[in-house]
Scaffold this motif. Structure first.
Motif, short mmCIF file in Angstrom:
data_model
loop_
_atom_site.label_atom_id
_atom_site.label_comp_id
_atom_site.label_asym_id
_atom_site.label_seq_id
_atom_site.Cartn_x
_atom_site.Cartn_y
_atom_site.Cartn_z
N PRO A 154 11.17 9.43 16.54
CA PRO A 154 12.18 9.36 15.48
C PRO A 154 11.92 8.19 14.55
O PRO A 154 11.30 7.19 14.94
CB PRO A 154 13.48 9.17 16.27
N ALA A 183 10.95 17.35 17.90
CA ALA A 183 11.78 16.24 18.38
C ALA A 183 12.23 16.61 19.78
O ALA A 183 12.41 17.79 20.09
CB ALA A 183 12.98 16.00 17.48
N PHE A 218 17.07 14.70 12.18
CA PHE A 218 17.18 13.31 11.74
C PHE A 218 17.66 13.17 10.30
O PHE A 218 17.77 12.06 9.79
CB PHE A 218 15.82 12.61 11.89
N HIS A 304 24.50 8.28 19.73
CA HIS A 304 23.97 8.83 18.49
C HIS A 304 24.16 7.91 17.29
O HIS A 304 24.94 6.95 17.34
CB HIS A 304 24.62 10.18 18.22
N SER A 308 26.31 10.58 11.85
CA SER A 308 25.42 11.70 12.13
C SER A 308 26.21 12.92 12.58
O SER A 308 27.33 12.83 13.09
CB SER A 308 24.42 11.31 13.23
N SER A 339 17.26 7.78 21.03
CA SER A 339 16.44 8.71 21.80
C SER A 339 15.93 8.16 23.12
O SER A 339 15.89 8.89 24.12
CB SER A 339 15.24 9.17 20.94
#
Length: 356
Positions: A154, A183, A218, A304, A308, A339
């Motif tokens: 990412p 991803a 993303f 997160h 988002s 992540s």
């Protein structure tokens, strides 16, 4: 519902650039109704019970980041230039869409020199991306990517360090089967083989589904009224056997707990008619507060990004105020984010999710 409603301040040093070792030693923040508990991931067995079903995304991340040299006949010395490609999606004709940095250096028919002696060609270019044709047979593309590609970390990790050989293992789940993601379904990265065996031994059941996570995961939300946001589409499949297993758990009164937002989005897409059913195709489902969950009873997920769509999803499950309070707690207790970061187990009040 405004984008600013889903904002929070995150210290930069809480962005994880490497996973915990071993995988299952990461921290776990458990939100059970209104109760909050700090734990480690191996403690998951304390909150799961026989008859629960974990839904796993078995997509496999491809080494989609490709450093390249653009080669073009030129009399002004501009024939060679360094570019970096990130594959985003295959096309029906065998070519791929790819993001490129810098995109302006590419045009149709440019030749691309990749690592390990492999080459490709630019087929076309838009304002957003480029088309790429690899000079190999389709059956050999896997080997080409393994030799010439890097894991597509990412942006918030790639900005801190380049991908390396360790990421080829770290950024892949232990049950990855079907290649196609650019991803990782990162909540799944906390599981290792011993952890899976412990859960099976206690009567937890598993169902695999496939959602090929795209680079669009993303992309930032660019509208202030979040209800007008349009999600990127991703390909997924819930087989008839998987749908029946999930339905059987619901009939028996067990809990269906997706591992990761990708698995959750897919099974909720498959239940668009009110009940889980086989599904195969693209989904652009956008889950935000007010969504009526049809299948999901809980969620295992990471922490997160601010503003988002994934923060909006977990807010739909637990409530926005509750989620922001959990994130404030996680920041104060120095959980690792994103992540490669730590995990959370979200178990809302079951009565709020029961459907007639």
């Amino acid at each position: 519902m405004q984008l600013s409603d889903f904002d929070f301040d995150l210290p930069d040093d809480l962005i994880a650039t490497r996973p915990a070792r071993p995988r299952s030693s990461s921290r776990l923040l458990v939100a059970e109704g209104g109760r909050t508990t700090d734990a480690v991931f191996t403690d998951l067995i304390r909150w799961l019970r026989p008859g629960d079903r974990l839904v796993l995304n078995d997509t496999r991340v491809i080494p989609a980041r490709l450093p390249a040299i653009r080669v073009r006949d030129s009399s002004d010395g501009t024939g060679r230039a360094r570019v970096e490609l990130t594959l985003t999606a295959p096309r029906a004709d065998g070519t791929w869409r790819a993001l490129a940095r810098p995109l302006r250096k590419l045009r149709a028919d440019d030749r691309l020199e990749l690592a390990a002696g492999h080459t490709a060609r630019v087929t076309d270019r838009t304002e957003a991306d480029a088309g790429i044709a690899f000079n190999c047979e389709p059956k050999d593309l896997h080997d080409v990517l393994q030799a010439a590609g890097q894991m597509p970390l990412p942006p918030y990790i790639a900005a801190k360090r380049p991908p390396d050989a360790q990421d080829m293992d770290d950024y892949q789940t232990v049950w990855a089967r079907h290649s196609g993601a650019v991803a990782a379904p990162t909540a799944s990265l906390h599981f290792d083989a011993p952890m899976l065996e412990k859960l099976r031994a206690m009567g937890v059941e598993f169902t695999e589904v496939t959602l090929h996570v795209g680079a669009g995961t993303f992309l930032p939300v660019k509208v202030e009224d979040v209800t007008t946001h349009r999600m990127h589409a991703e390909w997924g499949e819930v087989t008839p056997a998987a749908a029946e297993a999930i339905a059987a758990t619901k009939r028996a009164g067990g809990r269906v707990i997706p591992v990761g937002t990708t698995a959750l989005r897919l099974i909720e897409s498959a239940a668009a008619g009110g009940r889980i059913a086989p599904f195969r195709g693209d989904t652009d489902i956008f889950i935000y507060p007010g969504y009526d969950f049809r299948v999901t009873d809980g969620l295992i997920t990471n922490f997160h990004l601010p503003q988002s769509t994934l923060l909006m999803l977990v807010s739909a499950l637990m409530g926005r105020d509750r989620m922001l309070a959990l994130y404030r707690h996680a920041i104060a207790e120095r959980y690792r984010f994103f992540s490669y970061g730590d995990a959370s187990l979200l178990l809302p009040d079951r009565s709020a999710l029961d459907r007639p």
